[in-house]
Design a protein around this motif. Sequence first.
Motif, PDB file in Angstrom:
ATOM      1  N   LEU A 140      31.080  38.741  49.711  1.00 49.30           N
ATOM      2  CA  LEU A 140      31.158  39.777  48.507  1.00 49.30           C
ATOM      3  C   LEU A 140      32.752  40.013  48.255  1.00 49.30           C
ATOM      4  N   ARG A 141      33.374  39.685  47.244  1.00 48.79           N
ATOM      5  CA  ARG A 141      34.705  40.190  46.920  1.00 48.79           C
ATOM      6  C   ARG A 141      34.698  41.655  45.972  1.00 48.79           C
ATOM      7  N   PHE A 199      36.083  47.832  42.535  1.00 48.13           N
ATOM      8  CA  PHE A 199      36.694  46.726  42.080  1.00 48.13           C
ATOM      9  C   PHE A 199      35.892  45.502  42.680  1.00 48.13           C
ATOM     10  N   SER A 200      35.875  44.411  41.927  1.00 44.33           N
ATOM     11  CA  SER A 200      35.157  43.405  42.005  1.00 44.33           C
ATOM     12  C   SER A 200      35.733  42.136  41.221  1.00 44.33           C
ATOM     13  N   ALA A 201      35.643  40.855  41.911  1.00 43.84           N
ATOM     14  CA  ALA A 201      36.071  39.748  41.313  1.00 43.84           C
ATOM     15  C   ALA A 201      34.969  39.668  40.045  1.00 43.84           C
ATOM     16  N   THR A 202      35.499  39.213  39.007  1.00 44.43           N
ATOM     17  CA  THR A 202      34.286  38.945  37.760  1.00 44.43           C
ATOM     18  C   THR A 202      33.479  38.313  38.181  1.00 44.43           C
ATOM     19  N   GLU A 204      43.285  32.304  43.019  1.00 37.99           N
ATOM     20  CA  GLU A 204      42.219  32.956  44.199  1.00 37.99           C
ATOM     21  C   GLU A 204      42.172  34.483  43.879  1.00 37.99           C
ATOM     22  N   ILE A 205      41.182  35.114  43.663  1.00 41.47           N
ATOM     23  CA  ILE A 205      40.863  36.422  43.810  1.00 41.47           C
ATOM     24  C   ILE A 205      40.407  36.827  45.083  1.00 41.47           C
ATOM     25  N   ILE A 206      41.089  37.794  45.804  1.00 39.90           N
ATOM     26  CA  ILE A 206      40.635  38.225  47.249  1.00 39.90           C
ATOM     27  C   ILE A 206      40.642  39.649  47.202  1.00 39.90           C
ATOM     28  N   VAL A 207      39.769  40.095  48.158  1.00 42.39           N
ATOM     29  CA  VAL A 207      39.838  41.589  48.631  1.00 42.39           C
ATOM     30  C   VAL A 207      40.647  41.565  49.943  1.00 42.39           C
ATOM     31  N   PRO A 208      41.519  42.248  50.109  1.00 38.71           N
ATOM     32  CA  PRO A 208      42.604  42.277  51.182  1.00 38.71           C
ATOM     33  C   PRO A 208      41.900  42.876  52.539  1.00 38.71           C
ATOM     34  N   THR A 231      45.665  40.435  55.849  1.00 38.73           N
ATOM     35  CA  THR A 231      46.166  39.684  54.527  1.00 38.73           C
ATOM     36  C   THR A 231      47.851  39.753  54.451  1.00 38.73           C
ATOM     37  N   ARG A 232      48.558  38.642  54.201  1.00 40.38           N
ATOM     38  CA  ARG A 232      49.962  38.700  54.099  1.00 40.38           C
ATOM     39  C   ARG A 232      50.118  38.955  52.462  1.00 40.38           C
ATOM     40  N   ILE A 233      50.981  39.956  52.032  1.00 36.09           N
ATOM     41  CA  ILE A 233      51.164  40.087  50.584  1.00 36.09           C
ATOM     42  C   ILE A 233      52.444  39.242  50.368  1.00 36.09           C
ATOM     43  N   GLU A 234      52.362  38.529  49.494  1.00 37.33           N
ATOM     44  CA  GLU A 234      53.426  37.426  49.189  1.00 37.33           C
ATOM     45  C   GLU A 234      53.967  37.730  47.991  1.00 37.33           C
ATOM     46  N   GLU A 235      55.368  37.118  47.813  1.00 35.23           N
ATOM     47  CA  GLU A 235      56.113  37.415  46.323  1.00 35.23           C
ATOM     48  C   GLU A 235      55.122  36.273  45.447  1.00 35.23           C
ATOM     49  N   GLY A 236      54.980  37.107  44.292  1.00 35.36           N
ATOM     50  CA  GLY A 236      54.072  36.499  43.112  1.00 35.36           C
ATOM     51  C   GLY A 236      52.714  37.083  43.182  1.00 35.36           C
ATOM     52  N   ASP A 237      52.098  37.658  44.247  1.00 36.74           N
ATOM     53  CA  ASP A 237      50.921  38.072  44.258  1.00 36.74           C
ATOM     54  C   ASP A 237      50.673  39.400  42.943  1.00 36.74           C
ATOM     55  N   VAL A 238      49.629  39.275  42.559  1.00 43.60           N
ATOM     56  CA  VAL A 238      49.318  40.513  41.589  1.00 43.60           C
ATOM     57  C   VAL A 238      48.185  41.408  42.405  1.00 43.60           C
ATOM     58  N   VAL A 239      48.517  42.521  42.466  1.00 41.75           N
ATOM     59  CA  VAL A 239      47.857  43.507  43.048  1.00 41.75           C
ATOM     60  C   VAL A 239      47.249  44.654  42.300  1.00 41.75           C
ATOM     61  N   THR A 240      45.951  44.941  42.513  1.00 43.83           N
ATOM     62  CA  THR A 240      45.287  45.937  41.558  1.00 43.83           C
ATOM     63  C   THR A 240      45.281  47.390  42.593  1.00 43.83           C
TER      64      THR A 240
END
Length: 458
Positions: free
Chosen positions: A182-183, A213-216, A419-423, A427-436
Amino acid sequence: MKVIICGAGQVGWQLARHLSGEDNSVTVIDNQAPLIRRITDILDVSGITGFASHPDVLERAGARDADMLIAATQSDEVNMVTCQVAHSVFAVPRKVARLRAQSYLDAIYSDLYRRDHLPIDVVISPEREVADAAMQRLAAPAAFDTEAFLDGRAQLVGISINDDCAVINTPLRQLSELFSTLRAVVVGIRRKGHLFTPEPQDQLYVNDQVYIFSATDDVPRTMEIFGKTNMAPSRVIIVGGGNVGLQVARTLEGKPEKIRVKIIEKNRHVAEGAADALDRTIVLNGDGLDMDLLEEANLDKTDALLALTDDDKVNLLSCARAKAEGCPMVISLVNDPTLISLMEPLSIDAYINPRATTVSSILRHIRHGRIRAVYSIGDGEAEVLEAQVLSTSPIAGKLFHEVGWPESAMVGTIAKRDEIIVPRGDTRIEEGDVVTVFTLKEDVTRVERLFQVSIDFF
């Protein structure tokens, strides 16, 4: 950044509170001296008493070196003229105007706001923002609050915990073990009026209001796990046929599903205007508190009632009466945030605060660069930020557990390419990732620093 806010009413107050709290130089203009005294006494802002559209008043407010002007007075025409003066006389780079009259918002007149005509960079319509919020509530009838993020691929949903929730008294850390695919993640809990970000050992209790927060794609499963079911309404009653009610009815008429809509409007002239503007909606002239009229509108067969008048008391009482008569879902427009505490005692399923909705929309347009969206929770108690990671961000390249997240901040979802993930911790945070990120108001600035952004417009 130096910002001039025109209008010290509810929207201007909240904008001044947000922006001054984030180390911006803020000056507020209003022609009512008591409002200026109040806002300068409480907030760290400068105040000017006068008419915002007058050049000499803007001069006193420092328009010559201002970076942005936000025109949020009660008059559309004053807001428009203020932006014109700010552009023509003072060359203010960025101008935002709140406009309410629908005629100004018609798409066929959009050229009006070009820089060689009436130079407004961003036009905000409170009625359209509120109508959009109402449609989001209808789309998730089991949630009292909802907002889309990551281009619609993730959602923040607010739900009330009832005794039929399967995960009551379960530590939140166990949810990831019980539902490993479950994301979704609980990012905020309001308990007995107090909003906080939970720890892994915290549990959920009956009557908690929870932000998730949930993936749609996982929202239906998430709602089911928390004891909620979503059923799309097919019959809707709207109390109030003004701009907001009319916009909602138009949107419902445009849905591919055949939704039966009825409007109850007290003012005969407004009711006639709504009837002329709509195709399939039935418009009834009368009081939304009149039980006989509600029965004529077939309240007993209605899936949802939306009270969207400009009178909070009418909205609350209409919803309470409809709920007492068995209406499955009632949604109320509430201008006064102090009345939100009445939602639960009156059994009102969801509410819309026009001020919070408008403020969130304006903030979304004026935040700098990599902050892509912002949503205000409650009466400005917390914010949800959607931000893109830069190569120079302090968090870029780090594992999630290595980041010094502020105490009240909690990450919901991360978009990694498609890809939408729950960290997780690794989890490595990379350039270009979009975070809520969900964060209480005191830590908004610290969260922004993690992404190396500030409020600006470049």
